[in-house]
Design an enzyme around this catalytic site. Sequence first.
Site, PDB file in Angstrom:
ATOM      1  N   PRO A 104       0.834  -1.210   0.000  1.00 41.14           N
ATOM      2  CA  PRO A 104       0.000   0.000   0.000  1.00 41.14           C
ATOM      3  C   PRO A 104       0.870   1.262   0.000  1.00 41.14           C
ATOM      4  O   PRO A 104       1.822   1.338   0.785  1.00 41.14           O
ATOM      5  CB  PRO A 104      -0.831  -0.100   1.287  1.00 41.14           C
ATOM      6  N   GLY A 108       3.395   4.037   5.274  1.00 43.62           N
ATOM      7  CA  GLY A 108       4.381   3.710   6.309  1.00 43.62           C
ATOM      8  C   GLY A 108       5.083   2.384   6.093  1.00 43.62           C
ATOM      9  O   GLY A 108       5.854   1.946   6.944  1.00 43.62           O
ATOM     10  N   LEU A 109       4.825   1.732   4.951  1.00 39.52           N
ATOM     11  CA  LEU A 109       5.446   0.419   4.712  1.00 39.52           C
ATOM     12  C   LEU A 109       6.594   0.491   3.701  1.00 39.52           C
ATOM     13  O   LEU A 109       7.040  -0.526   3.181  1.00 39.52           O
ATOM     14  CB  LEU A 109       4.388  -0.589   4.233  1.00 39.52           C
ATOM     15  N   SER A 111       6.761   1.782   0.636  1.00 38.40           N
ATOM     16  CA  SER A 111       6.454   1.470  -0.760  1.00 38.40           C
ATOM     17  C   SER A 111       7.346   2.256  -1.732  1.00 38.40           C
ATOM     18  O   SER A 111       7.861   1.703  -2.715  1.00 38.40           O
ATOM     19  CB  SER A 111       4.966   1.729  -1.013  1.00 38.40           C
ATOM     20  N   SER A 112       7.568   3.535  -1.424  1.00 34.78           N
ATOM     21  CA  SER A 112       8.379   4.347  -2.327  1.00 34.78           C
ATOM     22  C   SER A 112       9.832   3.847  -2.367  1.00 34.78           C
ATOM     23  O   SER A 112      10.445   3.753  -3.431  1.00 34.78           O
ATOM     24  CB  SER A 112       8.269   5.815  -1.895  1.00 34.78           C
ATOM     25  N   ALA A 114      10.819   0.766  -1.750  1.00 39.95           N
ATOM     26  CA  ALA A 114      10.847  -0.544  -2.427  1.00 39.95           C
ATOM     27  C   ALA A 114      10.838  -0.349  -3.941  1.00 39.95           C
ATOM     28  O   ALA A 114      11.597  -1.011  -4.666  1.00 39.95           O
ATOM     29  CB  ALA A 114       9.648  -1.386  -1.988  1.00 39.95           C
ATOM     30  N   ASP A 155      14.670   3.187   5.216  1.00 37.97           N
ATOM     31  CA  ASP A 155      13.787   2.487   4.272  1.00 37.97           C
ATOM     32  C   ASP A 155      14.575   1.821   3.138  1.00 37.97           C
ATOM     33  O   ASP A 155      14.404   0.639   2.864  1.00 37.97           O
ATOM     34  CB  ASP A 155      12.773   3.472   3.655  1.00 37.97           C
TER      35      ASP A 155
HETATM   36  O1  PMV Z   1       6.297   6.375   6.711  1.00 33.65           O
HETATM   37  P1  PMV Z   1       7.561   5.943   6.068  1.00 33.65           P
HETATM   38  O2  PMV Z   1       7.491   4.563   5.495  1.00 33.65           O
HETATM   39  O3  PMV Z   1       8.022   6.947   5.045  1.00 33.65           O
HETATM   40  O4  PMV Z   1       8.677   5.862   7.216  1.00 33.65           O
HETATM   41  C1  PMV Z   1       9.164   7.036   7.830  1.00 33.65           C
HETATM   42  C2  PMV Z   1      10.126   6.725   8.944  1.00 33.65           C
HETATM   43  C3  PMV Z   1      10.634   7.994   9.660  1.00 33.65           C
HETATM   44  O5  PMV Z   1      11.491   7.559  10.708  1.00 33.65           O
HETATM   45  C4  PMV Z   1       9.488   8.780  10.268  1.00 33.65           C
HETATM   46  C5  PMV Z   1      11.407   8.914   8.707  1.00 33.65           C
HETATM   47  C6  PMV Z   1      12.780   8.401   8.287  1.00 33.65           C
HETATM   48  O6  PMV Z   1      13.304   8.918   7.294  1.00 33.65           O
HETATM   49  O7  PMV Z   1      13.352   7.533   8.967  1.00 33.65           O
END
Ligand code: PMV
Length: 321
Positions: A104, A108-109, A111-112, A114, A155
């Site tokens: 999705p 927060g997983l 995706s971008s 990956a 990520d």
């Molecule tokens: O929500 P996501 O998957 O973009 O993860 C962000 C994680 C943070 O710690 C909030 C930001 C980062 O760059 O580490």
Amino acid sequence: MKEITASAPAKCILTGEHSVVYGKPALVVALDLRAYVKATFNDKNKIIIEAKQFQKKTILPLKFSGDMRIIDEVIKPIYFAVLETFNMFNTTRGLTISINSNIPPSAGLGSSAAVSVATVKAVSEILGHSLKKEQISEIAFKSERIVHGNPSGIDNTIVAQGGGLIYEKGKFEKLKIPKDMNIIIGDTLKRRNTGVLVEKVRENYVKYTEVFENILEAMGKITLEARKHLEENKIPELGELMNINQGLLKALGVSNTEIENLIDATLKNGALGAKLTGAGGGGCIVALANKDKIESIMESINTSGGRAYLTKITCLGVKVE
Ligand code: PMV
């Protein structure tokens, strides 16, 4: 015609999002949801990006015009991943990039990340180069920085490596992951922007620096403790630490009603621990549970306005299909 398909997994931060931006350690795992990127040569001297789930086909030049406004948000990380890979090899070629992801987006997983990492892999392979995972991650990080401002790098690192990591200040350590650990993901279905949330924390940090220093420090300590429990397969203790981490994320100002509702639903139905994962403000929660509770927890997510996914940790990072 020659074509290469590469894939990379989703990620889930178990402890330490946001504090990782301030140099504290975070605990992150790769999940068995994947983004697939196919690269083929075209004779149009253009970068053509097709993203099926967004019903988009975008045709872009081989060199960036300098005008960010003409590029759609979803397409940006893919385009810059291609351009950064061209930069690496000092070359350009007409390429068609097709994206097919079951992660999705904006949830927060990762995706971008990956998609970026799989794009770098597919493009470098079709150009005849076999890069190491660290190099792929580094190139994808450059494109993530153009698109997202100031990401920590967690990520791109985890989706390139797979498995489980402690990530801190650009460095990582691989972890021993318990076999068959179930990870329940609940998507609030509320999309949000990571950069905006990171900036919100930054503003509060500047306003209440000493208070925030202590919260961020505590988050780092939670990660170190959580790591031990993960490696020793002590899931109830790991769950408790996730609950404490969630309290601190709420204090940072990145939780909201949608997140809290899903967390409450999972805890009422027997989850051992639950928290938001990623930047917060919507997106996904992660919950851990004993096997006999999984079904009712997933149902509680689905009946509380969210969408549940049952996932496992995958050791497969970026790879050619
Ligand atoms: O929500 P996501 O998957 O973009 O993860 C962000 C994680 C943070 O710690 C909030 C930001 C980062 O760059 O580490």
